[in-house]
Design an enzyme around this catalytic site. Structure first.
Site, PDB file in Angstrom:
ATOM      1  N   HIS A 105      35.838   7.025 -11.191  1.00 48.40           N
ATOM      2  CA  HIS A 105      36.121   6.627  -9.810  1.00 48.40           C
ATOM      3  C   HIS A 105      34.951   6.978  -8.913  1.00 48.40           C
ATOM      4  O   HIS A 105      34.570   6.227  -8.023  1.00 48.40           O
ATOM      5  CB  HIS A 105      37.402   7.301  -9.312  1.00 48.40           C
ATOM      6  CG  HIS A 105      37.819   6.866  -7.945  1.00 48.40           C
ATOM      7  ND1 HIS A 105      37.326   7.454  -6.788  1.00 48.40           N
ATOM      8  CD2 HIS A 105      38.656   5.892  -7.535  1.00 48.40           C
ATOM      9  CE1 HIS A 105      37.861   6.854  -5.733  1.00 48.40           C
ATOM     10  NE2 HIS A 105      38.663   5.908  -6.158  1.00 48.40           N
ATOM     11  N   HIS A 146      42.825   0.488 -10.423  1.00 54.31           N
ATOM     12  CA  HIS A 146      41.373   0.566 -10.582  1.00 54.31           C
ATOM     13  C   HIS A 146      40.947   0.073 -11.964  1.00 54.31           C
ATOM     14  O   HIS A 146      39.988  -0.699 -12.090  1.00 54.31           O
ATOM     15  CB  HIS A 146      40.892   2.008 -10.378  1.00 54.31           C
ATOM     16  CG  HIS A 146      40.780   2.412  -8.941  1.00 54.31           C
ATOM     17  ND1 HIS A 146      40.163   1.622  -7.986  1.00 54.31           N
ATOM     18  CD2 HIS A 146      41.193   3.526  -8.294  1.00 54.31           C
ATOM     19  CE1 HIS A 146      40.211   2.226  -6.817  1.00 54.31           C
ATOM     20  NE2 HIS A 146      40.836   3.372  -6.969  1.00 54.31           N
TER      21      HIS A 146
END
Length: 276
Positions: A144, A206
């Protein structure tokens, strides 16, 4: 003292992500069968999304206040974050805000808590790759990332991974080691196939959309635009024992801190810290 465990994750709304968190919580219960386990989600957007689906979720602060109301006296909080970034710092701040309601409160470290974790994590990442990876296939671990100073952890992890396997790289969606920096390194190696492996606790939006999706700006699309064959590996790190055990080991250190009155000095190299 009545002791409890609070696990803190970003949050998830996908069936796979929910199943991953359930299995992780069961691993914790198996390790500490006499200690109740609760969950908190650190993402306000995820909590709002779940509320819209009529699913309950608490922030760290709200979960701790509930536990104080239920007369828990000591709590070990274990975040399922990869690096000590903004979200991890927010967890510590929420803990500090309610610490006076407990006799003892401690927090475990994220997956990467210090230099000694770096090589071990790099080796675990490479050892956990699918056996079907062929010689000459590259691997891109996708984190991330963070705009916090902790972004340096990803850069260090990238160096550790590439030092072991020259065809393995780490890049992040935010921070200093992004895809546009890793892509020239991949192309310079002349590879044709790239395994895309999320560095995320659970597989959620994501991974499914930003990394492996078909959107024009997804990592998979951008890699394939360069003539590379992208092979996503959609397994969350919390699903893999080699990583789940690291988080649980950090939780164990937090639980042991509850038994001492000595303050733990703040440091990113600490595997746990006593807040009260």
């Amino acid at each position: 003292m009545k002791t409890g465990i609070l696990l803190a994750a970003f949050g998830t709304a996908t069936p796979q992500g929910e199943a991953t968190l359930r299995r992780f919580a069961q691993r914790v219960r198996d390790r500490y069968p006499d200690v109740p386990v609760r969950w908190a989600f650190t993402s306000p957007a995820m909590r709002e999304r779940l509320a819209g689906a009529r699913k309950k979720s608490d922030s760290v602060g709200k979960a701790l206040r509930k536990m104080a109301f239920e007369r828990y006296e000591s709590i070990a909080v274990q975040p399922l974050h990869v690096v000590p970034g903004i979200e991890y710092t927010d967890v510590l701040d929420e803990c500090a805000a309610v610490a006076s309601q407990f006799s003892a409160l401690a927090a475990g470290a994220p997956l990467l808590a210090g230099g000694e974790d770096m090589d071990a994590l790099a080796r675990a990442l490479l050892a956990g790759l699918p056996p079907s990876r062929a010689a000459g296939d590259a691997v891109l671990f996708a984190g991330h990332g963070s705009r916090h100073d902790s972004a340096a952890y990803y850069a260090a992890l990238s160096r550790a991974v590439t030092g072991i396997d020259p065809l393995a790289f780490v890049a992040t969606m935010k921070g200093e080691v992004q895809l546009h920096q890793a892509l020239p390194l991949l192309l310079a190696k002349g590879v044709r196939h790239v395994w895309l492996v999320p560095l995320l606790a659970v597989i959620g939006r994501h991974a499914l959309e930003d990394l492996a999706g078909n959107r024009p700006d997804s990592w998979r699309t951008l890699l394939e635009a360069q003539g590379l064959t992208c092979i996503p590996v959609l397994t969350g790190m919390a699903e893999m024992p080699c990583f789940a055990d690291v988080w649980i080991d950090h939780l164990d250190k937090a639980l042991r801190l509850l038994e001492t009155s000595d303050p733990q000095p703040p440091s990113h190299d600490c595997h746990a810290r006593r807040i009260r």
